[in-house]
Design an enzyme around this catalytic site. Structure first.
Site, PDB file in Angstrom:
ATOM      1  N   ASP A  74       0.710  -1.075  -0.157  1.00 15.07           N
ATOM      2  CA  ASP A  74      -0.027  -0.019   0.150  1.00 15.07           C
ATOM      3  C   ASP A  74       0.972   1.182  -0.138  1.00 15.07           C
ATOM      4  O   ASP A  74       1.665   1.120   0.889  1.00 15.07           O
ATOM      5  CB  ASP A  74      -0.776  -0.043   1.271  1.00 15.07           C
ATOM      6  CG  ASP A  74      -1.993   0.843   1.193  1.00 15.07           C
ATOM      7  OD1 ASP A  74      -2.256   1.407   0.176  1.00 15.07           O
ATOM      8  OD2 ASP A  74      -2.510   1.120   2.371  1.00 15.07           O
TER       9      ASP A  74
ATOM     10  N   GLY B  24      -8.068   8.424   7.414  1.00 18.71           N
ATOM     11  CA  GLY B  24      -8.036   8.679   8.987  1.00 18.71           C
ATOM     12  C   GLY B  24      -9.626   9.349   9.352  1.00 18.71           C
ATOM     13  O   GLY B  24     -10.668   8.823   8.685  1.00 18.71           O
TER      14      GLY B  24
ATOM     15  N   ASN C  88     -10.320   1.062   0.830  1.00 18.36           N
ATOM     16  CA  ASN C  88      -9.375   0.755   1.544  1.00 18.36           C
ATOM     17  C   ASN C  88      -9.695   1.304   3.063  1.00 18.36           C
ATOM     18  O   ASN C  88     -10.524   2.623   3.263  1.00 18.36           O
ATOM     19  CB  ASN C  88      -8.190   1.653   1.205  1.00 18.36           C
ATOM     20  CG  ASN C  88      -7.459   1.189   0.212  1.00 18.36           C
ATOM     21  OD1 ASN C  88      -7.899   0.261  -0.724  1.00 18.36           O
ATOM     22  ND2 ASN C  88      -6.253   1.531   0.066  1.00 18.36           N
TER      23      ASN C  88
END
Length: 288
Positions: free
Chosen positions: A82, A181, A230
């Site tokens: 990633d 986040g 993701n």
């Protein structure tokens, strides 16, 4: 054992109303949570190693752990690097047996992004490995950006069409309003842009910043054309919260395996909810 390539694991969900969850791991317990959830749900899994979380010197050990866990559960899985920033990282991942790599030059000018991505594709394809790249830029939730800055980071449809054609990339991470986040406010996803990108690009589209994004927005993004989501923060926080709660007791009476086991269960529960949300539950049969 043999991993599916990134292209292979994403192909069945293209044009469908479900997506594959891509989960970062940095240790045995989170790896087990990803694998346990996939086995229980009969879902495919994309397991990712992120250089920012795991130093390169630790990749071989973590790769062996992942391989053992995937073999134990016999789930359809891809192992993906990633957010690699350099070709050296890509080359090392190929040596270790990754079945997918992501090259991230999203902050570079378009021509530079195309050039670096094309090199990554040439390297990976020579080994039969798929490549994901990012166009536009998915920033961090704690960033404070003006409206103009946010718009500048979104993926342009005409650029995406050119990018895919000139690089030969296998999957494209697009910027449509999500952030990595936790968000400071409510995200506003550009679903019309997703639809336009879907029409312009004949490869799987990837949504980074899947954590903390409202469930209805995730579902709509998938139904509009996103194939891979993701997820990290939504797994990391429950894992650490469980550890924090366990460690709140008398340290002398706490077993390490008990603390980590409870955290593993907390992460597994979150990942199972995500697999259900993404529509991936029961889709392992697509890979038989």
């Amino acid at each position: 054992m043999k991993y599916l390539t990134l292209a292979e694991i994403l192909h069945p969900c293209m044009g469908q109303s479900w997506a594959v969850g891509a989960y970062d791991t940095c240790n045995l317990e989170i790896t087990q949570a990803i694998v346990d959830a996939a086995a229980a749900d009969q879902s495919p899994a994309i397991i990712m190693i992120y250089p920012h979380h795991t130093p390169q010197a630790s990749w071989p050990t973590l790769v062996r752990l992942i391989e053992a866990e995937v073999e134990r559960a016999r789930i359809p899985a891809a192992l993906v690097l990633d957010h690699a920033k350099t070709l050296d990282q890509i080359e090392y991942a190929l040596e270790l047996g990754f079945s997918g790599v992501m090259i991230d030059a999203s902050l570079a000018p378009l021509d530079q992004n195309i050039a670096l991505t094309r090199q990554a594709v040439q390297l990976a394809h020579s080994k039969g490995v798929s490549v994901e790249a990012e166009l536009g830029h998915v920033g961090q939730g704690e960033e404070v950006l003006t409206e103009d800055q946010q718009q500048a980071h979104l993926t342009r449809v005409d650029d995406a069409k050119r990018f895919v054609e000139e690089t030969g990339v296998d999957a494209l991470a697009v910027s449509i309003g999500t952030l990595h986040g936790l968000y400071r406010g409510t995200p506003h996803l550009d679903f019309e842009r997703i639809a336009q990108l879907r029409a312009a690009c004949p490869i799987p589209l990837v949504l980074h910043g899947g954590s903390d994004t409202p469930d209805p927005d995730i579902r709509r993004a998938i139904e509009t054309g996103i194939d891979k989501i993701n997820i990290w923060t939504d797994v990391r926080i429950p894992f650490l919260q469980s550890l924090k709660e366990t460690l709140g007791g008398p340290i002398g009476k706490i077993e390490v395996t008990d603390a980590l086991g409870a955290a593993r269960v907390a992460a597994t529960e979150v990942i199972r909810r995500k697999n259900q949300l993404l529509g991936a539950t029961g889709k392992a049969t697509q890979y038989a």
